[in-house]
Design a protein around this motif. Structure first.
Motif, mmCIF file in Angstrom:
data_model
loop_
_atom_site.group_PDB
_atom_site.id
_atom_site.type_symbol
_atom_site.label_atom_id
_atom_site.label_comp_id
_atom_site.label_asym_id
_atom_site.label_seq_id
_atom_site.Cartn_x
_atom_site.Cartn_y
_atom_site.Cartn_z
ATOM 1 N N ILE A 175 21.637 9.274 26.610
ATOM 2 C CA ILE A 175 20.551 9.278 27.138
ATOM 3 C C ILE A 175 19.372 10.431 26.397
ATOM 4 O O ILE A 175 19.544 10.838 25.365
ATOM 5 C CB ILE A 175 21.023 10.465 28.460
ATOM 6 C CG1 ILE A 175 21.493 11.860 28.126
ATOM 7 C CG2 ILE A 175 21.892 9.625 29.307
ATOM 8 C CD1 ILE A 175 21.919 12.598 29.136
ATOM 9 N N SER A 176 17.960 10.266 27.150
ATOM 10 C CA SER A 176 17.071 11.077 26.469
ATOM 11 C C SER A 176 16.725 12.456 26.980
ATOM 12 O O SER A 176 17.991 13.028 27.978
ATOM 13 C CB SER A 176 15.629 10.092 26.722
ATOM 14 O OG SER A 176 15.529 10.526 28.253
ATOM 15 N N LEU A 177 16.030 13.250 26.223
ATOM 16 C CA LEU A 177 15.935 14.650 26.601
ATOM 17 C C LEU A 177 15.451 14.758 28.097
ATOM 18 O O LEU A 177 16.164 15.565 28.847
ATOM 19 C CB LEU A 177 14.905 15.155 25.896
ATOM 20 C CG LEU A 177 14.337 16.815 26.193
ATOM 21 C CD1 LEU A 177 15.619 17.670 25.879
ATOM 22 C CD2 LEU A 177 13.314 17.232 25.351
ATOM 23 N N SER A 178 14.775 14.107 28.570
ATOM 24 C CA SER A 178 14.219 14.043 30.294
ATOM 25 C C SER A 178 15.552 13.777 30.986
ATOM 26 O O SER A 178 15.602 14.340 32.019
ATOM 27 C CB SER A 178 13.212 13.103 30.287
ATOM 28 O OG SER A 178 13.500 11.916 30.044
ATOM 29 N N GLN A 179 16.188 12.726 30.446
ATOM 30 C CA GLN A 179 17.486 12.506 31.410
ATOM 31 C C GLN A 179 18.365 13.386 31.273
ATOM 32 O O GLN A 179 19.214 13.987 32.279
ATOM 33 C CB GLN A 179 17.946 11.070 31.029
ATOM 34 C CG GLN A 179 17.295 9.970 31.187
ATOM 35 C CD GLN A 179 17.689 8.716 30.582
ATOM 36 O OE1 GLN A 179 18.137 8.594 29.223
ATOM 37 N NE2 GLN A 179 17.482 7.610 31.255
ATOM 38 N N LEU A 180 18.634 14.414 30.141
ATOM 39 C CA LEU A 180 19.537 15.511 30.076
ATOM 40 C C LEU A 180 19.172 16.499 31.106
ATOM 41 O O LEU A 180 19.623 17.230 31.997
ATOM 42 C CB LEU A 180 19.571 16.024 28.674
ATOM 43 C CG LEU A 180 19.887 17.141 28.377
ATOM 44 C CD1 LEU A 180 21.424 17.331 28.412
ATOM 45 C CD2 LEU A 180 19.626 17.926 26.896
ATOM 46 N N ILE A 181 17.739 16.729 31.255
ATOM 47 C CA ILE A 181 17.284 17.981 31.853
ATOM 48 C C ILE A 181 17.376 17.567 33.326
ATOM 49 O O ILE A 181 17.864 18.345 34.407
ATOM 50 C CB ILE A 181 15.753 18.170 31.777
ATOM 51 C CG1 ILE A 181 15.638 18.602 30.348
ATOM 52 C CG2 ILE A 181 15.197 19.041 32.487
ATOM 53 C CD1 ILE A 181 14.032 18.715 29.840
ATOM 54 N N MET A 182 17.239 16.223 33.836
ATOM 55 C CA MET A 182 17.395 15.812 35.051
ATOM 56 C C MET A 182 18.747 15.779 35.568
ATOM 57 O O MET A 182 19.414 16.308 36.574
ATOM 58 C CB MET A 182 16.960 14.376 35.311
ATOM 59 C CG MET A 182 15.395 14.124 35.209
ATOM 60 S SD MET A 182 14.614 15.240 36.640
ATOM 61 C CE MET A 182 12.991 15.347 36.365
ATOM 62 N N GLY A 183 19.715 15.401 34.363
ATOM 63 C CA GLY A 183 21.401 15.503 34.554
ATOM 64 C C GLY A 183 21.798 16.919 34.880
ATOM 65 O O GLY A 183 22.522 16.946 35.704
ATOM 66 N N TYR A 184 21.218 17.796 34.025
ATOM 67 C CA TYR A 184 21.557 18.997 34.248
ATOM 68 C C TYR A 184 20.922 19.743 35.752
ATOM 69 O O TYR A 184 22.040 20.311 36.491
ATOM 70 C CB TYR A 184 20.807 20.165 33.247
ATOM 71 C CG TYR A 184 21.163 21.351 33.365
ATOM 72 C CD1 TYR A 184 22.407 22.020 32.748
ATOM 73 C CD2 TYR A 184 20.347 22.486 33.859
ATOM 74 C CE1 TYR A 184 22.556 23.378 32.623
ATOM 75 C CE2 TYR A 184 20.446 23.735 34.007
ATOM 76 C CZ TYR A 184 21.748 24.306 33.391
ATOM 77 O OH TYR A 184 22.033 25.626 33.441
ATOM 78 N N ALA A 185 19.838 19.328 36.280
ATOM 79 C CA ALA A 185 19.616 19.826 37.541
ATOM 80 C C ALA A 185 20.512 19.228 38.637
ATOM 81 O O ALA A 185 20.828 19.930 39.496
ATOM 82 C CB ALA A 185 18.096 19.298 37.637
ATOM 83 N N LEU A 186 20.799 17.727 38.311
ATOM 84 C CA LEU A 186 21.624 17.376 39.502
ATOM 85 C C LEU A 186 23.146 18.241 39.393
ATOM 86 O O LEU A 186 23.786 18.151 40.432
ATOM 87 C CB LEU A 186 21.759 15.838 39.086
ATOM 88 C CG LEU A 186 20.549 14.879 39.413
ATOM 89 C CD1 LEU A 186 20.739 13.449 38.998
ATOM 90 C CD2 LEU A 186 20.585 15.059 40.835
ATOM 91 N N ALA A 187 23.746 18.565 38.257
ATOM 92 C CA ALA A 187 24.705 19.134 38.095
ATOM 93 C C ALA A 187 24.732 20.378 39.017
ATOM 94 O O ALA A 187 25.771 20.758 39.503
ATOM 95 C CB ALA A 187 25.199 19.309 36.766
ATOM 96 N N LEU A 188 23.816 21.009 38.777
ATOM 97 C CA LEU A 188 23.678 22.464 39.690
ATOM 98 C C LEU A 188 23.414 21.973 41.153
ATOM 99 O O LEU A 188 23.946 22.741 42.123
ATOM 100 C CB LEU A 188 22.113 23.185 39.162
ATOM 101 C CG LEU A 188 22.227 23.426 37.765
ATOM 102 C CD1 LEU A 188 20.952 24.378 37.414
ATOM 103 C CD2 LEU A 188 23.592 24.222 37.327
ATOM 104 N N ILE A 189 22.800 20.810 41.332
ATOM 105 C CA ILE A 189 22.613 20.483 42.816
ATOM 106 C C ILE A 189 23.942 19.895 43.510
ATOM 107 O O ILE A 189 24.127 20.144 44.783
ATOM 108 C CB ILE A 189 21.470 19.475 43.105
ATOM 109 C CG1 ILE A 189 20.176 20.046 42.840
ATOM 110 C CG2 ILE A 189 21.539 18.646 44.381
ATOM 111 C CD1 ILE A 189 18.907 18.933 42.758
ATOM 112 N N ALA A 190 24.811 19.421 42.692
ATOM 113 C CA ALA A 190 25.790 18.816 43.279
ATOM 114 C C ALA A 190 26.779 19.896 44.032
ATOM 115 O O ALA A 190 27.412 19.211 45.209
ATOM 116 C CB ALA A 190 26.776 18.336 42.181
#
Length: 499
Positions: A175-190
């Motif tokens: 995954i790219s850097l932007s996808q990493l940051i979005m994935g991190y945000a989703l991990a917090l939202i989960a």
């Protein structure tokens, strides 16, 4: 104390499984595959969303903790209690959106040069704040229903598993850097989403209208508690999240990343206290309703002793291995050594003072918590602006540790003055000298290669501490737990069925 010990053990198990996962992420993946400014971005997103999520509750967390015992009745849907937090949170989040609309341009402009990455992803604060608010309320609501474990499971374990997975995908370049940051945000939202589904399936999110249950006096108390709780909650979250914000503003995003990782290691000391304080708060609220002062004193005394034993053990383990930790983190993180020390020491003192915040916050004198927090905020911010120019991120750590000491000292004095609660005795002196003795002994041992050295020092600390607290009458709770474990092992070895 049975329910406290039982749920504390379960919560601690999940917490330390999370610690293992978090250690892999924070100590290995972050330093090796993420630049410090990306780690700093993660720290800032958590800091801002925690602050704004707490604000959006508008004090309903305090109303739930303090006043839910008066509503408790599952057959009647707890007398329509959920209408209260629903109204508070809808209003609070609307106020946050208005504030964000005006505040966001300044936030972006002030970071666009030295923290460009944060300026690009400032908008993530909105969904993160909403789901932080949702999780914070549902976790407290689940806690007052005598389940302090599931929220800990989500916060300390599931969230860290998701962050680990996302970071691994980035590390292997899937995954790219932007996808990493979005994935991190989703991990917090989960965790907020999962908690919502869990409470719905549990049948505890049914909103019913019962107009006559809340009389004039109860309505006044709800508003009074909410007002003081929102101010106190913001004050508490401000102190323990603003350090990253101020470091970013006064230094840069790179140092914020170093501070974030160092802060993680310092806070390992306090992780076991989270499940204990959650379930203790519920029992303390019920005890205040019954005016059971001896029961409250017993919870306070035991919490101080047991948390000091656990916190001291963890602080010793971290500091005895500090050189190993710095080796794992790498040369970019050498300045984190004393950040880890001061943050760990501050949280050790916080653990040693037990359930003081819950006792005062749920008592008739809950306003005192607000006064002590106001002092805490002023002292913490003043110290940060004074010490960061002198010592950088170490100055920020000293400011947080000093604030923790002052806040807990004021609470200790208040409980001693108002209720004659004095939890400290000769056992604390014995424990202190015991841990100091182990540390001094470990200084004699020469440094070995990384893994053998960690295993040797950790093994010595664990074995000596286990024998000391299992067989000496320091803590009745630990002695009882040891006997229960030994009895269970005996039954397993002999094939005796469990009762």
């Amino acid at each position: 104390m049975g329910i406290i010990i039982k749920q504390s053990i379960k919560g601690t198990i999940w917490s330390y499984l999370g610690v293992i996962i978090g250690f892999v992420t924070t100590a290995y993946l972050y330093p090796n595959f993420l630049s410090p400014d990306i780690v700093g971005l993660f720290g800032l997103l958590v800091a801002y969303s925690t602050l704004f999520g707490q604000f959006s509750l508008l004090g309903v967390h305090g109303v739930t903790s303090r006043l839910f015992p008066y509503f408790r009745d599952k057959k009647s849907g707890h007398h329509g209690f959920l209408l209260i937090p629903a109204g508070f949170m809808a209003t609070g989040f609307a106020l946050f959106l208005v504030a964000y609309y005006f505040f966001a341009p300044y936030l972006i402009e002030s970071n666009i040069e030295k923290s460009q990455l944060f300026a690009d992803y400032t908008y993530l604060i909105i969904p993160l704040s909403f789901f932080t608010m949702l999780y914070l309320f549902l976790d407290i609501y689940n806690k007052v229903l005598y389940d302090a474990v599931f929220g800990t499971f989500l916060q300390e374990f599931i969230q860290r598993v998701l962050v680990l997975l996302v970071t691994l995908l980035y590390a292997v370049q899937l995954i790219s850097l932007s996808q990493l940051i979005m994935g991190y945000a989703l991990a917090l939202i989960a965790k907020g989403l999962i908690m919502l589904v869990f409470m719905t399936r549990k049948g505890e999110l049914k909103i019913r209208i019962e107009r006559n249950f809340i009389d004039k006096n109860l309505r006044r108390e709800i508003l009074d508690v909410a007002l003081f709780s929102v101010l106190g909650g913001i004050g508490y979250m401000l102190v323990f999240n603003i350090d990253k914000i101020i470091v970013n503003q006064m230094v840069n995003l790179n140092d914020t990343g170093v501070y974030t990782i160092a802060f993680y290691f310092g806070t390992l000391v306090i992780i076991p206290s989270r499940p204990l304080l959650k379930i203790s708060g519920t029992l303390i609220a019920d005890a205040w309703r019954e005016n059971a002062i001896p029961k409250i004193k017993d919870i306070y005394t035991r919490s101080c002793l047991n948390q000091f034993i656990i916190g001291g053990f963890l602080f010793l383990g971290i500091w005895a291995n500090i050189d190993n930790i710095l080796t794992i983190l790498g040369p970019d993180y050498l300045q984190s050594k004393w950040v880890i020390f001061f943050i760990g020491l501050g949280y050790l003192f916080d653990m040693m003072t037990g359930t003081n915040s819950q006792i005062i916050g749920l008592s008739p004198y809950y306003r005192f918590n607000l006064a002590s927090l106001a002092i805490l905020v002023v002292v913490a911010i003043a110290l940060m602006y004074s010490l960061i120019p002198l010592w950088g991120i170490v100055g920020a750590a000293i400011a947080i540790a000093s604030s923790l000491f002052l806040n807990n000292f004021l609470r200790f004095i208040f409980l001693l003055w108002k209720y004659r609660f004095q939890p400290f005795n000769w056992r604390f002196i014995v424990i202190t000298f015991f841990y100091l003795g182990i540390y001094i002994s470990l200084l004699i041992i020469p440094q070995l290669p990384l893994i053998p050295d960690i295993l040797l020092r950790g093994g010595i600390i664990t074995i000596l501490s286990g024998l000391f607290f299992a067989f000496l009458p320091i803590s009745a709770d630990i002695n009882q737990l040891f006997r229960q474990v030994m009895e269970r092992l005996r039954k397993i070895s002999t094939g005796t069925p469990e009762n």
